[in-house]
Design a protein around this motif. Structure first.
Motif, short mmCIF file in Angstrom:
data_model
loop_
_atom_site.label_atom_id
_atom_site.label_comp_id
_atom_site.label_asym_id
_atom_site.label_seq_id
_atom_site.Cartn_x
_atom_site.Cartn_y
_atom_site.Cartn_z
N ILE A 26 65.60 52.88 35.25
CA ILE A 26 65.05 51.89 34.31
C ILE A 26 64.66 50.69 35.15
CG2 ILE A 26 65.62 50.20 32.52
CD1 ILE A 26 67.33 52.22 31.16
N ARG A 27 63.41 50.25 35.01
CA ARG A 27 63.00 49.06 35.74
C ARG A 27 62.76 47.89 34.81
NH1 ARG A 27 57.41 50.23 38.81
NH2 ARG A 27 58.89 51.50 39.97
N PHE A 28 63.03 46.70 35.33
CA PHE A 28 62.71 45.48 34.61
C PHE A 28 61.55 44.85 35.38
CE2 PHE A 28 67.03 44.29 32.41
CZ PHE A 28 66.98 45.49 31.72
N GLY B 2 78.55 54.82 48.02
CA GLY B 2 77.31 55.23 48.68
C GLY B 2 76.11 55.30 47.74
N ARG B 3 76.27 54.97 46.43
CA ARG B 3 75.10 55.05 45.54
C ARG B 3 74.15 53.88 45.80
NH1 ARG B 3 70.96 54.78 43.84
NH2 ARG B 3 70.07 55.42 41.84
N THR B 4 74.70 52.69 46.04
CA THR B 4 73.83 51.52 46.23
C THR B 4 72.95 51.71 47.46
OG1 THR B 4 75.60 50.20 45.29
CG2 THR B 4 73.83 48.98 46.34
N VAL C 205 58.40 42.01 58.17
CA VAL C 205 58.91 42.22 56.81
C VAL C 205 57.99 41.45 55.87
CG1 VAL C 205 60.78 41.73 55.18
CG2 VAL C 205 61.33 42.62 57.44
N ILE C 206 57.45 42.17 54.89
CA ILE C 206 56.54 41.53 53.92
C ILE C 206 57.31 41.38 52.61
CG2 ILE C 206 54.31 41.71 52.74
CD1 ILE C 206 53.68 43.98 54.90
N GLU C 207 57.49 40.16 52.18
CA GLU C 207 58.19 39.92 50.91
C GLU C 207 57.27 39.12 49.98
OE1 GLU C 207 60.49 39.82 48.55
OE2 GLU C 207 61.48 41.60 49.32
N ALA D 132 58.21 48.39 48.12
CA ALA D 132 58.20 47.39 47.05
C ALA D 132 57.71 47.99 45.73
CB ALA D 132 57.33 46.21 47.46
N ALA D 133 56.40 48.14 45.58
CA ALA D 133 55.88 48.59 44.28
C ALA D 133 54.73 49.58 44.48
CB ALA D 133 55.42 47.40 43.48
N GLU D 134 54.16 50.01 43.35
CA GLU D 134 53.05 50.96 43.41
C GLU D 134 51.79 50.30 43.99
OE1 GLU D 134 54.38 50.54 39.91
OE2 GLU D 134 55.89 51.73 40.90
N GLU E 64 56.95 56.73 52.33
CA GLU E 64 56.84 56.14 51.00
C GLU E 64 58.22 55.92 50.38
OE1 GLU E 64 52.48 57.66 49.46
OE2 GLU E 64 54.22 58.81 48.84
N ALA E 65 58.84 54.79 50.75
CA ALA E 65 60.15 54.46 50.18
C ALA E 65 60.00 54.02 48.73
CB ALA E 65 60.82 53.37 51.01
N ALA E 66 58.89 53.37 48.41
CA ALA E 66 58.61 53.00 47.01
C ALA E 66 58.01 54.20 46.30
CB ALA E 66 57.64 51.82 46.96
N GLY F 152 66.80 60.02 47.78
CA GLY F 152 68.24 59.82 48.04
C GLY F 152 68.97 59.24 46.84
N GLY F 153 68.30 58.35 46.11
CA GLY F 153 68.93 57.71 44.95
C GLY F 153 69.33 58.73 43.90
N VAL F 154 68.40 59.60 43.56
CA VAL F 154 68.70 60.55 42.48
C VAL F 154 69.66 61.64 42.98
CG1 VAL F 154 66.64 62.03 42.74
CG2 VAL F 154 67.75 61.86 40.54
P1 NAD Z 1 64.19 45.83 44.11
O1 NAD Z 1 63.80 45.08 42.89
O2 NAD Z 1 65.61 45.86 44.55
O3 NAD Z 1 63.35 45.31 45.38
C1 NAD Z 1 61.97 45.20 45.41
C2 NAD Z 1 61.66 44.19 46.52
O4 NAD Z 1 60.25 44.19 46.76
C3 NAD Z 1 62.05 42.76 46.14
O5 NAD Z 1 62.72 42.19 47.23
C4 NAD Z 1 60.72 42.09 45.83
O6 NAD Z 1 60.74 40.71 46.12
C5 NAD Z 1 59.78 42.85 46.75
N1 NAD Z 1 58.40 42.87 46.28
C6 NAD Z 1 57.94 43.17 45.05
N2 NAD Z 1 56.59 43.12 45.02
C7 NAD Z 1 56.20 42.78 46.27
C8 NAD Z 1 54.94 42.60 46.88
N3 NAD Z 1 53.81 42.73 46.19
N4 NAD Z 1 54.91 42.27 48.19
C9 NAD Z 1 56.05 42.17 48.90
N5 NAD Z 1 57.27 42.34 48.37
C10 NAD Z 1 57.34 42.64 47.08
O7 NAD Z 1 63.62 47.31 43.90
P2 NAD Z 1 64.10 48.65 44.59
O8 NAD Z 1 65.15 49.25 43.75
O9 NAD Z 1 64.34 48.38 46.05
O10 NAD Z 1 62.80 49.56 44.39
C11 NAD Z 1 61.68 49.46 45.27
C12 NAD Z 1 60.80 50.68 45.09
O11 NAD Z 1 61.58 51.86 45.34
C13 NAD Z 1 60.22 50.88 43.68
O12 NAD Z 1 58.96 51.50 43.80
C14 NAD Z 1 61.20 51.84 43.05
O13 NAD Z 1 60.61 52.58 41.98
C15 NAD Z 1 61.52 52.72 44.23
N6 NAD Z 1 62.79 53.46 44.11
C16 NAD Z 1 63.97 52.83 43.94
C17 NAD Z 1 65.16 53.55 43.87
C18 NAD Z 1 66.51 52.89 43.77
O14 NAD Z 1 67.53 53.61 43.87
N7 NAD Z 1 66.61 51.58 43.59
C19 NAD Z 1 65.11 54.96 43.95
C20 NAD Z 1 63.88 55.58 44.14
C21 NAD Z 1 62.73 54.81 44.23
#
Ligand code: NAD
Length: 457
Positions: free
Chosen positions: A59-61, A175-177, A240-242, A295-297, A315-317, A345-347
């Motif tokens: 679930i994402r916010f 180890g889930r986090t 690192v791009i944030e 980060a995102a899509e 592709e970590a995202a 790895g998360g799932v």
């Molecule tokens: P998160 O909210 O913990 O972290 C996202 C990070 O990306 C934040 O630090 C945010 O500031 C940064 N960010 C967002 N948009 C950005 C941009 N345009 N440029 C630079 N930085 C940006 O989210 P997360 O859980 O780490 O998830 C990240 C990605 O991994 C998502 O695509 C998510 O669907 C995917 N994912 C997450 C998990 C999980 O277990 N959390 C599992 C599988 C996939």
């Protein structure tokens, strides 16, 4: 991406369409009284496929969440679980909200209210639909969801298994986090173990040490991946791009120090361990060996794909490379380790957590001391037979296995097995599988089709 792979699968007529479509999406608009007035929130929970139950997915916010995105991500979960051979269907949820605008107490109220909606409409339970954290949500949100469920269904002995990614003290698993970032590390190690695969990206050595890496997003996934790769594999994180800016350091960024700074100040500004500049997606094109969008899509599109200088993209995202960019990069010989494998790895660890909750016994509890005794007996026997002392550096062998050791080992095993299936198809498919992604999708589609065939469809 589905279409590119499905034509390589031998499916009965109509089944491809059945597998492709999203089964159901529940839309909810609910009100929460906050700051002296009513606020209305919109949320979604999609079930893409229930060929296995429960359906699983985060679930994402996020402020920009919408139904199309949720359905696409639910589909990705179906293929991810199928590729990894986890007994789940695919699901995903989202709430349109900027979590940074609300206090923890307010977020708790909103999350609990969302959980009530999901529960009331049968989109939450250990048997039907099990959420997990994603962008903008953490173990805290998951704990509130579990607690809300537990209060509503006190007779359900498996209540805690209605959601994964909970804190360890609240029925979670060690180890889930770290799991998604850890999985990214295991995925990369496995890729580099395969000479022909790493050769396609122009890497000669199996070792990752000294390779340079650009990473986008230092959230849950990005932080853990960057930390493990730099601290354990000697990868140099040069950019690192944030959201709040870009950090560069040619000697390698201290990830732990940067994360501490980010958590303390909320921004990369003022970090002393590198050169800081304004937010800039152009940094994705910084010189490096490996690019990890976390980060995102849609971070890499047809606009910037030509400028990417990395030879390998991990592709970590979810969905960070668009279809158009994917074609450009393939043409240029850039290898992509696709999301449905790289961030699985998360799932995978969520699966371990769900099993732990359902079995009501921590992993390793029955064997740990027995194993310790057996190993000590063996060590003592060796000492007696050889007259020499068992080496101190091997003392880890004498300890029984802990939950975290088992989780990491299980994750590594599942990642390696899935990679093996992907690379076999990629290399032995006579060019029918253009890349790892097409191979991954083909395997996943076949797995889902097999489940349908098994029930005679
Ligand atoms: P998160 O909210 O913990 O972290 C996202 C990070 O990306 C934040 O630090 C945010 O500031 C940064 N960010 C967002 N948009 C950005 C941009 N345009 N440029 C630079 N930085 C940006 O989210 P997360 O859980 O780490 O998830 C990240 C990605 O991994 C998502 O695509 C998510 O669907 C995917 N994912 C997450 C998990 C999980 O277990 N959390 C599992 C599988 C996939």
């Amino acid at each position: 991406m589905f279409d590119a792979a499905v034509c390589q699968c031998d499916l009965p007529e109509g089944l491809a369409e059945k597998i492709k479509v999203c089964n159901a999406t529940y839309v909810t608009r609910f009100g929460v009284r906050l700051r002296g007035r009513m606020h209305t929130f919109t949320g979604w929970r999609s079930v893409h496929s229930s060929h296995n139950r429960p359906a699983k997915g985060g679930i994402r916010f996020a402020q920009d969440a919408d139904q199309d995105e949720v359905e696409a991500l639910a589909a990705l979960m179906t293929y991810k679980c199928a590729l990894m051979r986890l007994p789940f269907g695919g699901s995903k949820g989202a709430l349109r909200i900027d979590p940074s605008e609300w206090s923890e107490v307010e977020l708790e109220k909103i999350t609990r209210r969302f959980a009530q909606e999901l529960l009331a409409h049968e989109f939450l339970s250990s048997a039907s639909n099990v959420p997990a954290p994603d962008m903008g949500t953490t173990e805290l949100n998951m704990m509130w969801i579990a607690d809300e469920y537990r209060r509503s269904r006190p007779q359900d002995v498996n209540a805690l298994a209605c959601v994964t990614g909970k804190p360890v003290g609240g029925g979670g698993i060690e180890g889930r986090t770290e799991a998604t970032g850890r999985g990214v590390q295991f995925a990369m190690r496995e890729f580099f173990r395969h000479e022909s695969d790493r050769g396609r990206a122009g890497f000669r050595d199996e070792s990752l040490a000294g390779l340079t890496c650009v990473i986008q997003g230092l959230g849950n996934v990005g932080y853990h991946a960057a930390k493990f790769l730099s601290e354990e594999d000697g990868v140099k994180i040069v950019t690192v791009i944030e959201r709040t800016g870009v950090v560069r350091n040619a000697d390698g960024i201290d990830i732990e120090a940067l994360k501490t700074h980010l958590l303390k100040t909320g921004s990369v500004a003022g970090f002393a361990g590198g050169e800081i500049s304004a937010p800039d997606m152009g940094a994705l094109c910084d010189a490096c060996d490996i690019l990890i969008p976390a980060a995102a899509e849609g971070a890499i599109t047809s606009e910037n794909a030509d400028g990417i200088r990395a030879r390998l993209i991990v592709e970590a995202a979810n969905g960070p490379v668009t279809k158009a960019a994917d074609a450009i990069l393939r043409e240029r010989g850039v290898v992509i380790i696709p999301d449905l494998f790289a961030n699985a790895g998360g799932v995978v660890v969520s699966y371990f957590e769900w099993v732990k909750n359902l079995s009501h016994i921590p992993f390793g509890l029955m064997e740990r001391r027995l194993e310790e005794d057996e190993h000590r007996l063996l060590a003592r026997s060796l000492e007696q037979m050889t007259g020499r002392t068992f080496p101190v550096e091997n003392s880890r062998y004498l300890e029984g296995r802990s939950e975290i050791t088992l989780v990491r080992s299980g994750l590594d095993d599942v990642m390696r097995a899935a990679y093996h299936r992907m690379t076999t198809l990629w290399n032995a498919g006579n060019g029918r599988y253009a890349d790892l992604r097409t191979a991954a999708y083909a395997i996943a589609i076949d797995e889902v089709a097999e489940a349908y065939r098994a029930i005679g469809l």
